[in-house]
Design a protein around this motif. Structure first.
Motif, PDB file in Angstrom:
ATOM      1  N   GLY A   9       0.843  -1.281   0.282  1.00  0.00           N
ATOM      2  CA  GLY A   9      -0.055  -0.167  -0.117  1.00  0.00           C
ATOM      3  C   GLY A   9       0.705   1.311   0.053  1.00  0.00           C
ATOM      4  N   GLY A  10      -0.200   2.246  -0.435  1.00  0.00           N
ATOM      5  CA  GLY A  10       0.936   3.930   0.211  1.00  0.00           C
ATOM      6  C   GLY A  10       0.102   5.162  -0.859  1.00  0.00           C
ATOM      7  N   LEU A  11       1.143   6.116  -0.676  1.00  0.00           N
ATOM      8  CA  LEU A  11       0.011   7.418  -1.906  1.00  0.00           C
ATOM      9  C   LEU A  11       0.285   6.712  -2.812  1.00  0.00           C
ATOM     10  CD1 LEU A  11      -1.406   9.400  -1.271  1.00  0.00           C
ATOM     11  CD2 LEU A  11       0.829  11.063  -0.300  1.00  0.00           C
ATOM     12  N   SER A  17      -1.151   3.353 -10.184  1.00  0.00           N
ATOM     13  CA  SER A  17      -0.981   2.167 -10.162  1.00  0.00           C
ATOM     14  C   SER A  17      -0.007   1.215  -8.673  1.00  0.00           C
ATOM     15  CB  SER A  17      -0.302   1.097 -11.263  1.00  0.00           C
ATOM     16  OG  SER A  17      -1.250   1.293 -11.981  1.00  0.00           O
ATOM     17  N   LEU A  18      -0.750   0.675  -8.551  1.00  0.00           N
ATOM     18  CA  LEU A  18      -0.044  -0.346  -6.849  1.00  0.00           C
ATOM     19  C   LEU A  18      -0.119  -1.456  -6.706  1.00  0.00           C
ATOM     20  CD1 LEU A  18      -1.457   2.157  -4.088  1.00  0.00           C
ATOM     21  CD2 LEU A  18       0.845   2.101  -4.946  1.00  0.00           C
ATOM     22  N   ARG A  19       0.644  -1.971  -6.715  1.00  0.00           N
ATOM     23  CA  ARG A  19       0.457  -4.087  -6.705  1.00  0.00           C
ATOM     24  C   ARG A  19       0.410  -4.134  -4.995  1.00  0.00           C
ATOM     25  NH1 ARG A  19       3.599  -9.125  -8.843  1.00  0.00           N
ATOM     26  NH2 ARG A  19       4.966  -8.268  -6.989  1.00  0.00           N
ATOM     27  N   LEU A  20      -0.387  -4.840  -5.071  1.00  0.00           N
ATOM     28  CA  LEU A  20      -0.842  -5.333  -3.390  1.00  0.00           C
ATOM     29  C   LEU A  20      -0.171  -6.872  -3.037  1.00  0.00           C
ATOM     30  CD1 LEU A  20      -3.798  -3.973  -1.614  1.00  0.00           C
ATOM     31  CD2 LEU A  20      -1.812  -2.797  -1.906  1.00  0.00           C
ATOM     32  N   SER A  21       0.122  -6.995  -2.247  1.00  0.00           N
ATOM     33  CA  SER A  21       0.803  -8.420  -2.097  1.00  0.00           C
ATOM     34  C   SER A  21       0.338  -9.320  -0.303  1.00  0.00           C
ATOM     35  CB  SER A  21       2.327  -8.653  -2.353  1.00  0.00           C
ATOM     36  OG  SER A  21       2.708  -8.010  -3.099  1.00  0.00           O
ATOM     37  N   CYS A  22      -0.300 -10.468  -0.240  1.00  0.00           N
ATOM     38  CA  CYS A  22      -0.690 -10.754   0.530  1.00  0.00           C
ATOM     39  C   CYS A  22      -0.301 -12.631   0.976  1.00  0.00           C
ATOM     40  CB  CYS A  22      -1.769 -11.152   0.697  1.00  0.00           C
ATOM     41  SG  CYS A  22      -2.503 -12.227   1.888  1.00  0.00           S
ATOM     42  N   VAL A  23       0.920 -12.151   1.773  1.00  0.00           N
ATOM     43  CA  VAL A  23       1.568 -13.500   2.113  1.00  0.00           C
ATOM     44  C   VAL A  23       0.790 -14.381   3.057  1.00  0.00           C
ATOM     45  CG1 VAL A  23       4.245 -14.584   2.889  1.00  0.00           C
ATOM     46  CG2 VAL A  23       4.071 -12.874   1.674  1.00  0.00           C
ATOM     47  N   ALA A  24       1.439 -15.832   2.742  1.00  0.00           N
ATOM     48  CA  ALA A  24       0.509 -16.504   4.105  1.00  0.00           C
ATOM     49  C   ALA A  24       1.496 -17.080   4.558  1.00  0.00           C
ATOM     50  CB  ALA A  24      -0.634 -17.116   3.277  1.00  0.00           C
ATOM     51  N   SER A  25       0.848 -17.786   5.816  1.00  0.00           N
ATOM     52  CA  SER A  25       1.518 -19.094   6.637  1.00  0.00           C
ATOM     53  C   SER A  25       0.905 -19.931   7.294  1.00  0.00           C
ATOM     54  CB  SER A  25       3.065 -18.242   7.515  1.00  0.00           C
ATOM     55  OG  SER A  25       2.286 -17.365   8.351  1.00  0.00           O
ATOM     56  N   GLY A  26       1.532 -20.956   7.314  1.00  0.00           N
ATOM     57  CA  GLY A  26       0.547 -21.867   7.934  1.00  0.00           C
ATOM     58  C   GLY A  26       0.281 -22.936   7.838  1.00  0.00           C
ATOM     59  N   ARG A  27      -1.169 -23.474   7.108  1.00  0.00           N
ATOM     60  CA  ARG A  27      -1.814 -24.666   6.668  1.00  0.00           C
ATOM     61  C   ARG A  27      -1.358 -24.178   4.801  1.00  0.00           C
ATOM     62  NH1 ARG A  27      -7.263 -26.128   9.205  1.00  0.00           N
ATOM     63  NH2 ARG A  27      -6.077 -27.117  11.916  1.00  0.00           N
ATOM     64  N   GLN A  82      -2.891  -6.392  -8.195  1.00  0.00           N
ATOM     65  CA  GLN A  82      -2.823  -5.301  -9.282  1.00  0.00           C
ATOM     66  C   GLN A  82      -4.048  -4.441  -9.798  1.00  0.00           C
ATOM     67  OE1 GLN A  82       0.878  -5.070 -10.445  1.00  0.00           O
ATOM     68  NE2 GLN A  82      -0.608  -3.169 -11.120  1.00  0.00           N
ATOM     69  N   MET A  83      -3.660  -2.989  -9.118  1.00  0.00           N
ATOM     70  CA  MET A  83      -4.644  -2.289  -8.776  1.00  0.00           C
ATOM     71  C   MET A  83      -4.187  -0.579  -9.685  1.00  0.00           C
ATOM     72  SD  MET A  83      -5.427  -1.387  -5.047  1.00  0.00           S
ATOM     73  CE  MET A  83      -3.626  -1.281  -4.718  1.00  0.00           C
ATOM     74  N   ASN A  84      -4.790  -0.209 -11.117  1.00  0.00           N
ATOM     75  CA  ASN A  84      -4.528   0.520 -12.041  1.00  0.00           C
ATOM     76  C   ASN A  84      -5.618   1.577 -12.655  1.00  0.00           C
ATOM     77  OD1 ASN A  84      -2.454  -1.449 -12.867  1.00  0.00           O
ATOM     78  ND2 ASN A  84      -3.554  -2.436 -14.342  1.00  0.00           N
ATOM     79  N   SER A  85      -5.158   2.387 -12.932  1.00  0.00           N
ATOM     80  CA  SER A  85      -6.572   3.356 -13.309  1.00  0.00           C
ATOM     81  C   SER A  85      -7.140   3.877 -12.002  1.00  0.00           C
ATOM     82  CB  SER A  85      -7.235   3.105 -13.720  1.00  0.00           C
ATOM     83  OG  SER A  85      -6.674   2.907 -15.627  1.00  0.00           O
ATOM     84  N   LEU A  86      -5.857   3.879 -10.721  1.00  0.00           N
ATOM     85  CA  LEU A  86      -6.801   4.408  -9.716  1.00  0.00           C
ATOM     86  C   LEU A  86      -7.131   5.608  -9.309  1.00  0.00           C
ATOM     87  CD1 LEU A  86      -4.125   2.525  -7.459  1.00  0.00           C
ATOM     88  CD2 LEU A  86      -5.734   1.859  -7.281  1.00  0.00           C
TER      89      LEU A  86
END
Length: 124
Positions: A9-11, A17-27, A82-86
């Protein structure tokens, strides 16, 4: 248990455009459908996008269709947005979520696990 950590995230200016990531751990990450939701100040948390466990099915809110793309890399235990044309109205905290049943859903109550969120701010 599944732990989810968002980043990216950010300004950004409108049209950017921005690209968000979500890293999972556990199962086992590859068993879970993943979703992105967002919550703006004073508003309910709303569905943005979701992807099935295999990545073969995706779904989007009408407000982001054609501008946002959800994807996943099961080898990296990561889901992306991936978020474009915000637009300024995209400003919100963005959350990723995991659903053990593996099929996409727009309903936040279906998702068992949630990240802490990442702030996205779009300026005019």
């Amino acid at each position: 248990q599944v732990q989810l950590v968002e980043s990216g995230g950010g300004l950004v200016q409108a049209g950017g455009s921005l690209r968000l990531s979500c890293v999972a751990s556990g199962r086992t990450f590859s068993n879970y459908a993943m979703g992105w939701f967002r919550q703006a100040p004073g508003k309910e948390r709303e569905f943005v996008a979701a992807i099935s466990w295999s990545g073969g099915r995706t779904g989007y809110a009408d407000s982001v269709k054609g501008r946002f793309t959800i994807s996943r890399d099961n080898a990296k235990n990561t889901v992306y947005l991936q978020m474009n044309s915000l637009k300024p109205e995209d400003t919100a905290i963005y959350y990723c979520a995991a659903d053990q049943f593996g099929t996409i859903s727009t309903t936040k109550g279906v998702y068992e696990y949630w990240g802490q969120g990442t702030q996205v701010t779009v300026s005019t």
